[in-house]
Scaffold this motif. Structure first.
Motif, PDB file in Angstrom:
ATOM      1  N   PRO A 161       1.947 -13.760   3.458  1.00  0.00           N
ATOM      2  CA  PRO A 161       1.764 -12.350   3.105  1.00  0.00           C
ATOM      3  C   PRO A 161       0.393 -12.125   2.461  1.00  0.00           C
ATOM      4  CG  PRO A 161       3.916 -13.136   2.393  1.00  0.00           C
ATOM      5  CD  PRO A 161       3.144 -14.341   2.824  1.00  0.00           C
ATOM      6  N   VAL A 162      -0.255 -11.046   2.856  1.00  0.00           N
ATOM      7  CA  VAL A 162      -1.567 -10.697   2.313  1.00  0.00           C
ATOM      8  C   VAL A 162      -1.500  -9.296   1.722  1.00  0.00           C
ATOM      9  CG1 VAL A 162      -4.018 -10.347   2.786  1.00  0.00           C
ATOM     10  CG2 VAL A 162      -2.761 -12.147   3.992  1.00  0.00           C
ATOM     11  N   HIS A 163      -1.883  -9.183   0.454  1.00  0.00           N
ATOM     12  CA  HIS A 163      -2.039  -7.896  -0.194  1.00  0.00           C
ATOM     13  C   HIS A 163      -3.525  -7.617  -0.356  1.00  0.00           C
ATOM     14  CE1 HIS A 163       2.192  -7.568  -2.180  1.00  0.00           C
ATOM     15  NE2 HIS A 163       2.255  -8.111  -0.985  1.00  0.00           N
ATOM     16  N   VAL A 164      -3.875  -6.349  -0.432  1.00  0.00           N
ATOM     17  CA  VAL A 164      -5.264  -5.968  -0.661  1.00  0.00           C
ATOM     18  C   VAL A 164      -5.329  -5.130  -1.926  1.00  0.00           C
ATOM     19  CG1 VAL A 164      -7.282  -4.767   0.226  1.00  0.00           C
ATOM     20  CG2 VAL A 164      -5.767  -5.977   1.810  1.00  0.00           C
ATOM     21  N   ARG A 165      -6.186  -5.558  -2.870  1.00  0.00           N
ATOM     22  CA  ARG A 165      -6.429  -4.711  -4.046  1.00  0.00           C
ATOM     23  C   ARG A 165      -7.553  -3.752  -3.683  1.00  0.00           C
ATOM     24  NH1 ARG A 165      -7.746  -6.663 -10.210  1.00  0.00           N
ATOM     25  NH2 ARG A 165      -9.665  -7.467  -9.284  1.00  0.00           N
ATOM     26  N   VAL A 166      -7.205  -2.479  -3.586  1.00  0.00           N
ATOM     27  CA  VAL A 166      -8.177  -1.459  -3.221  1.00  0.00           C
ATOM     28  C   VAL A 166      -9.018  -1.092  -4.441  1.00  0.00           C
ATOM     29  CG1 VAL A 166      -6.644  -0.588  -1.420  1.00  0.00           C
ATOM     30  CG2 VAL A 166      -6.604   0.466  -3.701  1.00  0.00           C
ATOM     31  N   ASN A 167     -10.002  -0.231  -4.226  1.00  0.00           N
ATOM     32  CA  ASN A 167     -10.841   0.217  -5.330  1.00  0.00           C
ATOM     33  C   ASN A 167     -10.100   1.221  -6.203  1.00  0.00           C
ATOM     34  OD1 ASN A 167     -13.750  -0.911  -5.197  1.00  0.00           O
ATOM     35  ND2 ASN A 167     -13.196  -0.540  -3.060  1.00  0.00           N
ATOM     36  N   ALA A 168     -10.716   1.564  -7.324  1.00  0.00           N
ATOM     37  CA  ALA A 168     -10.083   2.428  -8.320  1.00  0.00           C
ATOM     38  C   ALA A 168      -9.583   3.722  -7.696  1.00  0.00           C
ATOM     39  CB  ALA A 168     -11.063   2.732  -9.444  1.00  0.00           C
ATOM     40  N   LEU A 169      -8.346   4.071  -7.981  1.00  0.00           N
ATOM     41  CA  LEU A 169      -7.745   5.261  -7.394  1.00  0.00           C
ATOM     42  C   LEU A 169      -8.508   6.514  -7.813  1.00  0.00           C
ATOM     43  CD1 LEU A 169      -3.930   4.519  -7.810  1.00  0.00           C
ATOM     44  CD2 LEU A 169      -5.467   3.923  -5.931  1.00  0.00           C
ATOM     45  N   GLY A 170      -8.506   7.477  -6.913  1.00  0.00           N
ATOM     46  CA  GLY A 170      -9.202   8.726  -7.197  1.00  0.00           C
ATOM     47  C   GLY A 170     -10.656   8.723  -6.772  1.00  0.00           C
ATOM     48  N   THR A 171     -11.151   7.578  -6.257  1.00  0.00           N
ATOM     49  CA  THR A 171     -12.529   7.492  -5.793  1.00  0.00           C
ATOM     50  C   THR A 171     -12.566   7.526  -4.270  1.00  0.00           C
ATOM     51  OG1 THR A 171     -12.552   5.075  -5.632  1.00  0.00           O
ATOM     52  CG2 THR A 171     -13.049   6.043  -7.790  1.00  0.00           C
ATOM     53  N   PRO A 172     -13.700   7.948  -3.687  1.00  0.00           N
ATOM     54  CA  PRO A 172     -13.816   7.916  -2.222  1.00  0.00           C
ATOM     55  C   PRO A 172     -13.622   6.513  -1.654  1.00  0.00           C
ATOM     56  CG  PRO A 172     -15.554   9.267  -3.187  1.00  0.00           C
ATOM     57  CD  PRO A 172     -14.863   8.587  -4.326  1.00  0.00           C
ATOM     58  N   LEU A 173     -14.041   5.499  -2.412  1.00  0.00           N
ATOM     59  CA  LEU A 173     -13.866   4.127  -1.938  1.00  0.00           C
ATOM     60  C   LEU A 173     -12.401   3.796  -1.744  1.00  0.00           C
ATOM     61  CD1 LEU A 173     -16.469   2.187  -4.118  1.00  0.00           C
ATOM     62  CD2 LEU A 173     -16.505   2.401  -1.627  1.00  0.00           C
ATOM     63  N   ALA A 174     -11.563   4.169  -2.712  1.00  0.00           N
ATOM     64  CA  ALA A 174     -10.133   3.872  -2.611  1.00  0.00           C
ATOM     65  C   ALA A 174      -9.506   4.592  -1.425  1.00  0.00           C
ATOM     66  CB  ALA A 174      -9.427   4.264  -3.904  1.00  0.00           C
ATOM     67  N   ALA A 175      -9.856   5.848  -1.250  1.00  0.00           N
ATOM     68  CA  ALA A 175      -9.308   6.619  -0.130  1.00  0.00           C
ATOM     69  C   ALA A 175      -9.688   5.978   1.200  1.00  0.00           C
ATOM     70  CB  ALA A 175      -9.808   8.058  -0.200  1.00  0.00           C
ATOM     71  N   ALA A 176     -10.937   5.513   1.307  1.00  0.00           N
ATOM     72  CA  ALA A 176     -11.377   4.864   2.537  1.00  0.00           C
ATOM     73  C   ALA A 176     -10.669   3.525   2.736  1.00  0.00           C
ATOM     74  CB  ALA A 176     -12.889   4.669   2.503  1.00  0.00           C
ATOM     75  N   ASP A 177     -10.457   2.797   1.642  1.00  0.00           N
ATOM     76  CA  ASP A 177      -9.733   1.519   1.733  1.00  0.00           C
ATOM     77  C   ASP A 177      -8.328   1.733   2.294  1.00  0.00           C
ATOM     78  OD1 ASP A 177     -11.911   0.263   0.555  1.00  0.00           O
ATOM     79  OD2 ASP A 177     -11.019   0.229  -1.448  1.00  0.00           O
ATOM     80  N   VAL A 178      -7.622   2.710   1.749  1.00  0.00           N
ATOM     81  CA  VAL A 178      -6.246   2.971   2.194  1.00  0.00           C
ATOM     82  C   VAL A 178      -6.217   3.379   3.660  1.00  0.00           C
ATOM     83  CG1 VAL A 178      -4.222   4.439   1.870  1.00  0.00           C
ATOM     84  CG2 VAL A 178      -5.440   3.538  -0.133  1.00  0.00           C
ATOM     85  N   ARG A 179      -7.129   4.267   4.055  1.00  0.00           N
ATOM     86  CA  ARG A 179      -7.172   4.708   5.460  1.00  0.00           C
ATOM     87  C   ARG A 179      -7.434   3.537   6.400  1.00  0.00           C
ATOM     88  NH1 ARG A 179     -10.252   9.032   3.420  1.00  0.00           N
ATOM     89  NH2 ARG A 179     -12.163   7.981   4.112  1.00  0.00           N
ATOM     90  N   ALA A 180      -8.322   2.648   6.014  1.00  0.00           N
ATOM     91  CA  ALA A 180      -8.727   1.564   6.908  1.00  0.00           C
ATOM     92  C   ALA A 180      -7.700   0.447   6.998  1.00  0.00           C
ATOM     93  CB  ALA A 180     -10.069   0.995   6.440  1.00  0.00           C
TER      94      ALA A 180
END
Length: 274
Positions: free
Chosen positions: A59-78
């Protein structure tokens, strides 16, 4: 299998991630946040998406960037819908609404939101621990981010983390979530200190631990697996419960009831990992 070891690997170093996948860790966490420099965030996301476009051996989890930032939104979409992504770890969560928003964005058109795990890293996050833990069915766990929490609280040693640690354990169990995993032990060479810290965490109700180096994995697993005496006692309890229902006293005077039997069964379940 109940996961006990969670190994972080920086998302902008694909070779390190590949090694982590064969390290023996129960879960690998690809980090796009703290382990990645700002000018390498885009590369880290692209490299991680390429790797996780296919299913992985663990199993692989990904720690995305800080929530509420454009980086986090892009991480989740991708990443949310990729075959190799088993879960998303959400850093610096302070409100249940954040979990709901990520869950909505992470659900692909065909359904099937990946498992979400919230990291509580501030005083506000700790105060709202139970509300966060019950925010959405996709949330499968909460845990502490102790480095950021120490900075927020002005805490300089473990003594100041006693209450937050107990708080997150209680909030997780009250929400029906698994016991939380311990935060990382930052000194990768201090294996004796790691073992002692794991023993303390286990006594507080944690189950398993995140790691930042493969050498920490066997120490964590050994600390969280029940010892021979624990297994023997658990077997005695389960056998007694099978012979006679209800509360009773064992030959050595130990009183057992349904809660003790349930704990014994959990111990035996963990012991089967050996």
């Amino acid at each position: 299998m109940i996961p006990l070891t969670w190994l972080y690997a920086p998302g902008d170093h694909p070779r390190t991630v590949a090694k982590a996948l064969t390290s023996g860790a129960d879960v690998v966490i690809v980090d796009l946040e703290d382990a990645v420099a700002p000018d390498r965030k885009e590369y880290a996301r692209a490299a991680t998406a390429e790797l996780l476009a296919e299913a992985q051996p663990v199993p692989v989890h990904v720690r995305v960037n800080a929530l509420g930032t454009p980086l986090a939104a892009a991480d989740v979409r991708a990443l949310a819908g990729l075959p190799g992504v088993s879960g998303l770890r959400l850093p610096k969560v302070t409100a249940p609404e954040q979990i709901v928003r990520v869950a909505e964005r992470a659900t692909p058109a065909g359904g099937g939101t990946p498992a979400l795990h919230a990291l509580l890293e501030s005083a506000l996050g700790i105060e709202r621990a139970h509300a966060i833990a019950t925010a959405h069915p996709a949330l499968r766990g909460i845990a502490l981010g102790e480095a950021d929490l120490c900075a927020d609280l002005g805490v300089r040693d473990d003594a100041g983390l006693g209450w937050p640690r107990s708080r997150v354990v209680v909030a997780a169990r009250a929400a029906g979530l698994p016991p939380p995993t311990q935060s990382v032990h930052p000194d990768t060479r201090d294996l004796k200190g790691l073992a002692a810290s794991c023993a303390h965490g286990r006594a507080l109700g944690f189950l398993g631990r995140a790691a930042i180096h493969p050498r920490q994995l066997p120490i964590i697993e050994r600390a969280y697996l029940p010892g021979p005496e624990e297994v023997e006692q658990a077997e005695t309890v389960v056998k007694a419960a099978a012979r006679q229902r209800g509360a009773q006293a064992l030959e050595d005077g130990t009183f057992i009831d349904a809660a003790v039997v349930a704990a014994a069964r959990r111990t035996l379940s963990l012991a089967r990992r050996r």
